[in-house]
Structures are given as C-alpha cells and as structure tokens.
Design an enzyme around this catalytic site. Structure first.
Site, PDB file in Angstrom:
ATOM      1  N   SER A 196       0.815  -1.216   0.000  1.00 32.20           N
ATOM      2  CA  SER A 196       0.000   0.000   0.000  1.00 32.20           C
ATOM      3  C   SER A 196       0.840   1.254   0.000  1.00 32.20           C
ATOM      4  CB  SER A 196      -0.848   0.043   1.281  1.00 32.20           C
ATOM      5  OG  SER A 196      -1.747  -1.012   1.340  1.00 32.20           O
TER       6      SER A 196
ATOM      7  N   HIS B 210      -0.774  -2.624  -7.189  1.00 26.57           N
ATOM      8  CA  HIS B 210      -1.556  -2.285  -5.989  1.00 26.57           C
ATOM      9  C   HIS B 210      -3.052  -2.330  -6.278  1.00 26.57           C
ATOM     10  CE1 HIS B 210      -2.608   0.913  -2.722  1.00 26.57           C
ATOM     11  NE2 HIS B 210      -2.779  -0.313  -2.278  1.00 26.57           N
TER      12      HIS B 210
ATOM     13  N   GLU C 271      -3.137   0.396  -9.110  1.00 21.70           N
ATOM     14  CA  GLU C 271      -2.011   1.321  -9.273  1.00 21.70           C
ATOM     15  C   GLU C 271      -0.811   0.473  -9.692  1.00 21.70           C
ATOM     16  OE1 GLU C 271      -1.810   5.160  -6.385  1.00 21.70           O
ATOM     17  OE2 GLU C 271      -1.751   3.267  -5.332  1.00 21.70           O
TER      18      GLU C 271
ATOM     19  N   ASN D  47      -2.876   6.082  -1.285  1.00 21.41           N
ATOM     20  CA  ASN D  47      -2.782   6.213   0.175  1.00 21.41           C
ATOM     21  C   ASN D  47      -2.131   7.510   0.644  1.00 21.41           C
ATOM     22  OD1 ASN D  47      -4.192   3.980   1.242  1.00 21.41           O
ATOM     23  ND2 ASN D  47      -2.641   2.700   0.271  1.00 21.41           N
TER      24      ASN D  47
HETATM   25  N1  CAA Z   1     -15.635  -9.204  -1.489  1.00 20.03           N
HETATM   26  C1  CAA Z   1     -16.228  -9.426  -2.665  1.00 20.03           C
HETATM   27  N2  CAA Z   1     -17.331  -8.754  -3.068  1.00 20.03           N
HETATM   28  C2  CAA Z   1     -17.843  -7.857  -2.219  1.00 20.03           C
HETATM   29  C3  CAA Z   1     -17.275  -7.583  -0.961  1.00 20.03           C
HETATM   30  C4  CAA Z   1     -16.117  -8.304  -0.601  1.00 20.03           C
HETATM   31  N3  CAA Z   1     -15.486  -8.102   0.549  1.00 20.03           N
HETATM   32  N4  CAA Z   1     -18.013  -6.631  -0.337  1.00 20.03           N
HETATM   33  C5  CAA Z   1     -19.007  -6.300  -1.185  1.00 20.03           C
HETATM   34  N5  CAA Z   1     -18.903  -7.041  -2.310  1.00 20.03           N
HETATM   35  C6  CAA Z   1     -19.780  -6.976  -3.477  1.00 20.03           C
HETATM   36  C7  CAA Z   1     -21.170  -7.463  -3.148  1.00 20.03           C
HETATM   37  O1  CAA Z   1     -21.286  -8.856  -3.334  1.00 20.03           O
HETATM   38  C8  CAA Z   1     -22.018  -6.709  -4.156  1.00 20.03           C
HETATM   39  O2  CAA Z   1     -21.919  -7.360  -5.405  1.00 20.03           O
HETATM   40  P1  CAA Z   1     -23.117  -7.324  -6.471  1.00 20.03           P
HETATM   41  O3  CAA Z   1     -23.364  -5.879  -6.776  1.00 20.03           O
HETATM   42  O4  CAA Z   1     -22.549  -8.095  -7.607  1.00 20.03           O
HETATM   43  O5  CAA Z   1     -24.269  -7.959  -5.793  1.00 20.03           O
HETATM   44  C9  CAA Z   1     -21.296  -5.365  -4.308  1.00 20.03           C
HETATM   45  O6  CAA Z   1     -19.952  -5.593  -3.839  1.00 20.03           O
HETATM   46  C10 CAA Z   1     -21.928  -4.266  -3.491  1.00 20.03           C
HETATM   47  O7  CAA Z   1     -21.980  -4.724  -2.149  1.00 20.03           O
HETATM   48  P2  CAA Z   1     -23.137  -4.384  -1.125  1.00 20.03           P
HETATM   49  O8  CAA Z   1     -24.405  -4.090  -1.884  1.00 20.03           O
HETATM   50  O9  CAA Z   1     -23.182  -5.445  -0.076  1.00 20.03           O
HETATM   51  O10 CAA Z   1     -22.616  -3.112  -0.358  1.00 20.03           O
HETATM   52  P3  CAA Z   1     -22.245  -1.681  -0.861  1.00 20.03           P
HETATM   53  O11 CAA Z   1     -23.093  -1.231  -2.002  1.00 20.03           O
HETATM   54  O12 CAA Z   1     -22.176  -0.881   0.368  1.00 20.03           O
HETATM   55  O13 CAA Z   1     -20.764  -1.841  -1.448  1.00 20.03           O
HETATM   56  C11 CAA Z   1     -18.459  -1.679  -1.111  1.00 20.03           C
HETATM   57  C12 CAA Z   1     -19.733  -2.378  -0.686  1.00 20.03           C
HETATM   58  C13 CAA Z   1     -18.176  -1.968  -2.581  1.00 20.03           C
HETATM   59  C14 CAA Z   1     -17.348  -2.263  -0.256  1.00 20.03           C
HETATM   60  C15 CAA Z   1     -18.644  -0.143  -0.891  1.00 20.03           C
HETATM   61  O14 CAA Z   1     -19.051   0.106   0.424  1.00 20.03           O
HETATM   62  C16 CAA Z   1     -17.382   0.644  -1.153  1.00 20.03           C
HETATM   63  O15 CAA Z   1     -17.044   0.950  -2.297  1.00 20.03           O
HETATM   64  N6  CAA Z   1     -16.639   1.007  -0.069  1.00 20.03           N
HETATM   65  C17 CAA Z   1     -15.404   1.758  -0.180  1.00 20.03           C
HETATM   66  C18 CAA Z   1     -14.303   0.830  -0.602  1.00 20.03           C
HETATM   67  C19 CAA Z   1     -12.997   1.521  -0.731  1.00 20.03           C
HETATM   68  O16 CAA Z   1     -12.828   2.723  -0.568  1.00 20.03           O
HETATM   69  N7  CAA Z   1     -11.959   0.720  -1.030  1.00 20.03           N
HETATM   70  C20 CAA Z   1     -10.624   1.210  -1.094  1.00 20.03           C
HETATM   71  C21 CAA Z   1      -9.983   0.973   0.246  1.00 20.03           C
HETATM   72  S1  CAA Z   1      -8.329   1.586   0.271  1.00 20.03           S
HETATM   73  C22 CAA Z   1      -7.432   0.409  -0.500  1.00 20.03           C
HETATM   74  O17 CAA Z   1      -7.907  -0.620  -0.885  1.00 20.03           O
HETATM   75  C23 CAA Z   1      -5.988   0.704  -0.678  1.00 20.03           C
HETATM   76  C24 CAA Z   1      -5.097   0.427   0.459  1.00 20.03           C
HETATM   77  O18 CAA Z   1      -3.917   0.226   0.188  1.00 20.03           O
HETATM   78  C25 CAA Z   1      -5.516   0.491   1.878  1.00 20.03           C
HETATM   79  P1  NAD Z   2      -4.284  -9.437   6.045  1.00 21.21           P
HETATM   80  O1  NAD Z   2      -3.827  -9.226   7.433  1.00 21.21           O
HETATM   81  O2  NAD Z   2      -5.731  -9.655   5.757  1.00 21.21           O
HETATM   82  O3  NAD Z   2      -3.503 -10.687   5.392  1.00 21.21           O
HETATM   83  C1  NAD Z   2      -2.127 -10.824   5.385  1.00 21.21           C
HETATM   84  C2  NAD Z   2      -1.811 -12.307   5.233  1.00 21.21           C
HETATM   85  O4  NAD Z   2      -0.407 -12.455   4.990  1.00 21.21           O
HETATM   86  C3  NAD Z   2      -2.140 -13.128   6.487  1.00 21.21           C
HETATM   87  O5  NAD Z   2      -2.958 -14.231   6.129  1.00 21.21           O
HETATM   88  C4  NAD Z   2      -0.770 -13.591   6.994  1.00 21.21           C
HETATM   89  O6  NAD Z   2      -0.778 -14.860   7.591  1.00 21.21           O
HETATM   90  C5  NAD Z   2       0.036 -13.599   5.697  1.00 21.21           C
HETATM   91  N1  NAD Z   2       1.477 -13.508   5.909  1.00 21.21           N
HETATM   92  C6  NAD Z   2       2.165 -12.684   6.745  1.00 21.21           C
HETATM   93  N2  NAD Z   2       3.483 -12.882   6.612  1.00 21.21           N
HETATM   94  C7  NAD Z   2       3.642 -13.833   5.653  1.00 21.21           C
HETATM   95  C8  NAD Z   2       4.772 -14.457   5.065  1.00 21.21           C
HETATM   96  N3  NAD Z   2       6.002 -14.141   5.423  1.00 21.21           N
HETATM   97  N4  NAD Z   2       4.560 -15.399   4.110  1.00 21.21           N
HETATM   98  C9  NAD Z   2       3.305 -15.735   3.734  1.00 21.21           C
HETATM   99  N5  NAD Z   2       2.192 -15.157   4.242  1.00 21.21           N
HETATM  100  C10 NAD Z   2       2.357 -14.223   5.199  1.00 21.21           C
HETATM  101  O7  NAD Z   2      -3.726  -8.186   5.207  1.00 21.21           O
HETATM  102  P2  NAD Z   2      -4.316  -7.542   3.865  1.00 21.21           P
HETATM  103  O8  NAD Z   2      -5.302  -6.503   4.223  1.00 21.21           O
HETATM  104  O9  NAD Z   2      -4.664  -8.632   2.923  1.00 21.21           O
HETATM  105  O10 NAD Z   2      -3.017  -6.757   3.347  1.00 21.21           O
HETATM  106  C11 NAD Z   2      -1.974  -7.432   2.691  1.00 21.21           C
HETATM  107  C12 NAD Z   2      -1.136  -6.435   1.902  1.00 21.21           C
HETATM  108  O11 NAD Z   2      -1.980  -5.735   0.966  1.00 21.21           O
HETATM  109  C13 NAD Z   2      -0.449  -5.352   2.742  1.00 21.21           C
HETATM  110  O12 NAD Z   2       0.767  -5.010   2.142  1.00 21.21           O
HETATM  111  C14 NAD Z   2      -1.435  -4.192   2.643  1.00 21.21           C
HETATM  112  O13 NAD Z   2      -0.844  -2.943   2.860  1.00 21.21           O
HETATM  113  C15 NAD Z   2      -1.884  -4.329   1.195  1.00 21.21           C
HETATM  114  N6  NAD Z   2      -3.195  -3.741   0.891  1.00 21.21           N
HETATM  115  C16 NAD Z   2      -4.191  -3.791   1.813  1.00 21.21           C
HETATM  116  C17 NAD Z   2      -5.424  -3.235   1.500  1.00 21.21           C
HETATM  117  C18 NAD Z   2      -6.570  -3.261   2.482  1.00 21.21           C
HETATM  118  O14 NAD Z   2      -7.544  -2.538   2.290  1.00 21.21           O
HETATM  119  N7  NAD Z   2      -6.516  -4.063   3.521  1.00 21.21           N
HETATM  120  C19 NAD Z   2      -5.631  -2.654   0.241  1.00 21.21           C
HETATM  121  C20 NAD Z   2      -4.582  -2.657  -0.693  1.00 21.21           C
HETATM  122  C21 NAD Z   2      -3.365  -3.194  -0.346  1.00 21.21           C
END
Ligand code: CAA
Ligand code: NAD
Length: 284
Positions: free
Chosen positions: A120, A141, A153, A191
C-alpha cells in the site's frame, strides 16, 4: 511475456481477492500463506464469494467448479512459486517481512518470473534492490474489495523494465481492472491522499469534535463516500492504516503525517477492525 501461472503470497483479504480475480480470468493460481489454516480460510472466502455469484444467477455452477479447479493452496513456498510466471505478494505491510520474502522468491522463481508487490505504501525500489532481478520487480496495488474495485495502481521501481511494466498493465486489464501508472513515492497516490483523510477523521474523534457515527455520516452524506472514514479504516484494517501512516511520516519527514495516538492505541489493543471483530465499531 505470457502469463499463465500466478502465485499469490498471503491469503488474507487482499491475497484471496487477487487469487479470485486471477482464477476467474483463467489463470492457474497458487495461493500461499504461513499455515494450512490460513490458506484454507482464504480459499473458503473465495468459494463463498463465487457461491454468491451462482446464487445471484451471474455464474453457472460449472464455471464455479472450473474457477476453483484453477486455484490451489500451497504452504510450501518452493512448490507454490517454483513454476510462477508472476508472483503477487500480499503479506503484512512491513518492509522487513517483504524484503525477506522477495529475497527467497528471487532464489525460487524461474528467471523470467515477475515479482510484484501489492504494498500500500512501501518503496518498490527498495524491495527490488534485495533481488538479483530488480528489472522484474514492480508494484501492483489492488484496492479492497478486489473483486469489486476497478483500480490497480502500477508502480515502477527505479530499475523496472518497460517490458515488465507493459506486461503488468496488460495483466491488470485481463483481470478486468484499470491500471493507472504512479511513481514510487511513499503511499503512491491512493494512500498519500486517502490515509491522511482517515487519520484526520481519527483525530476528530480523538479530540471529541464529533462521535464516530457523526463523522462517518458527514462524509457519507456530505461527500457521497460509500463508507465513512472510520468504517473504511475498520474495513482496511487498523494495523494496515497505522503501517501506512508510519511509512508516510518516515518517508516524507513531515509532521502532517503523524499517526493519531488513538489509532496506535487501538492497534496495540488488538482492535484491528473487521478482521478481529472490533475496531471503531464491533462486528459479529
Ligand atoms: N468481497 C467481494 N465482493 C464484495 C465484498 C467483498 N469483501 N463486499 C461487497 N462485495 C460486493 C457485493 O457482493 C455486491 O456485489 P453485487 O453488486 O454483484 O451484488 C457489491 O460488492 C456491493 O456490495 P453491497 O451491496 O453489499 O454493499 P455496498 O453497495 O455498500 O458496497 C463496497 C460495498 C463496494 C465495499 C462499498 O461500500 C465501497 O465501495 N466502499 C469503499 C471501498 C474503498 O474505498 N476501497 C478502497 C480501500 S483503500 C485500498 O484498498 C488501498 C489500500 O492500500 C488500503
Ligand atoms: P491481512 O492481514 O488480511 O492478510 C495478510 C496475510 O499475509 C495473512 O494471512 C498472513 O498470515 C500472511 N502472511 C504474513 N506474513 C507472511 C509471510 N512471510 N509469508 C506468507 N504469508 C504471510 O492483510 P491484507 O489486508 O490482505 O493486506 C496485505 C497487503 O496488501 C499489505 O501489504 C497491505 O498494505 C496491502 N493492501 C491492503 C489493503 C486493504 O484494504 N486491507 C488494500 C490494498 C493493499
């Protein structure tokens, strides 16, 4: 570059999602984690997601079975990655863990294999530098939840070759995603922008500006965000949020990225959000 075999390292929420979309796109996928239990959990999540598609009439049962057949769990890293055309690493957001893994993958994988990280925020160039094939290392990503979110990304390290970049862009499209090229700086674009907003929402809660529901409601109704920032933090994982803020803080040396003490406290308590049943909210 032909990509038929993908190995996904880490069967958590991201790794399972990546393995699912790759198997659905016709790739042969090996999913690796540290224990059988974690691999099985990842495969069970995928099977449930696909079963929902069948229930909704969007996938035939035959296809469901075929997708699962293309997916294999493997706890032995050598067996998991020995035949890979591409490895996508999705383990914990920790540079030492990732560099250790990339060193091992470099020794195990075929010479042509691409080593991609779903990090991330961490530096792709630094991860690449521990391998003898930095031109084959790249950031790929995905966003959470992977089966739903369109963005990937794509991050070039300093040494990433043009051929590898093109192959990963093409793969992202084959998986039904839209690749966007971003340079290798802490937090990339997603991020660098998202996480300070989430951290600020946590500060607003910490300072008593409003309660958690009010903060989320303002951002949902006022800005049309699908989830409020505290709900989204729980969804991402509070440990991951903290790791990302630490990377931004250390990488830019700017106090505007300091992680909120309340975020640290929750992570220390083991309240990591949805995945542990408790974060800012509680989950069944
Ligand atoms: N896995 C697979 N499918 C999923 C799911 C999951 N965890 N959660 C929801 N879905 C699917 C549902 O099955 C549903 O599919 P259909 O339309 O085909 O039926 C669809 O997504 C919509 O789901 P819901 O109707 O249950 O709920 P919703 O309309 O509230 O949508 C959401 C759920 C898509 C998660 C929405 O709330 C959303 O877009 N949230 C924001 C997500 C976001 O910002 N993601 C980026 C996070 S940051 C990141 O990823 C980067 C990082 O490095 C941290
Ligand atoms: P998570 O905690 O759900 O899963 C991580 C998994 O990695 C666990 O099952 C753990 O057992 C496994 N693991 C740890 N060390 C390991 C190793 N040495 N060898 C094999 N497996 C190992 O975490 P996550 O949310 O899936 O995030 C995973 C990566 O994806 C991170 O780098 C995170 O920053 C990135 N990411 C996360 C998100 C998010 O929304 N959570 C979105 C984009 C990218």
């Amino acid at each position: 570059m032909s990509i038929q075999q993908m190995t996904v390292i880490g069967a958590g929420q991201m790794g399972a999602g990546i393995a699912q979309v790759a198997a659905q796109a016709g790739l042969s996928v090996r999913l690796h984690d540290l224990s059988e239990k974690q691999v099985e959990q990842g495969i069970a999540v995928i099977a449930n997601n696909l079963a929902r598609q069948v229930e909704k009439g969007r996938m035939e049962e035959r296809e469901w079975a075929a997708v699962l057949e293309r997916l294999q769990g493997e706890v032995d890293l050598e067996k998991a990655a020995g035949q890979a055309d591409i490895v996508v690493e999705a383990v914990v957001e920790n540079l030492a863990v990732k560099t250790d893994l990339f060193r091992r993958l470099d020794a195990i994988c075929p010479a042509h294999a691409i080593l991609a990280s779903n990090t991330s925020s961490l530096p792709i160039t630094e991860i690449a530098a521990v391998t003898k094939r930095p031109e084959h290392v790249i950031g790929m990503h995905f966003m959470n939840p992977v089966p739903v979110m369109k963005l990937v990304e794509v991050i070039r390290g300093l040494a990433t070759s043009e051929a590898v970049f093109q192959a990963v862009e093409a793969l992202a499209r084959d998986l039904g995603k839209t690749p966007v090229e971003v340079n290798d700086f802490p937090g990339f674009i997603s991020n660098r922008i998202l996480m300070p907003m989430i951290n600020e929402a946590i500060y607003a809660l910490y300072e008593g500006v409003a309660d958690k529901e009010a903060i989320d409601e303002v951002m949902k109704l006022g800005m049309n965000h699908p989830m409020g920032p505290l709900t989204l933090a729980d969804f991402i994982g509070l440990d991951t949020c903290l790791f990302i803020m630490e990377t931004l803080h250390e990488g830019f040396g700017d106090s505007k990225y300091r992680p909120c003490p309340l975020l640290r406290k929750y992570v220390k308590a083991g309240w990591l959000g949805r995945k542990t049943g408790r974060g800012f909210y509680t989950y069944e």
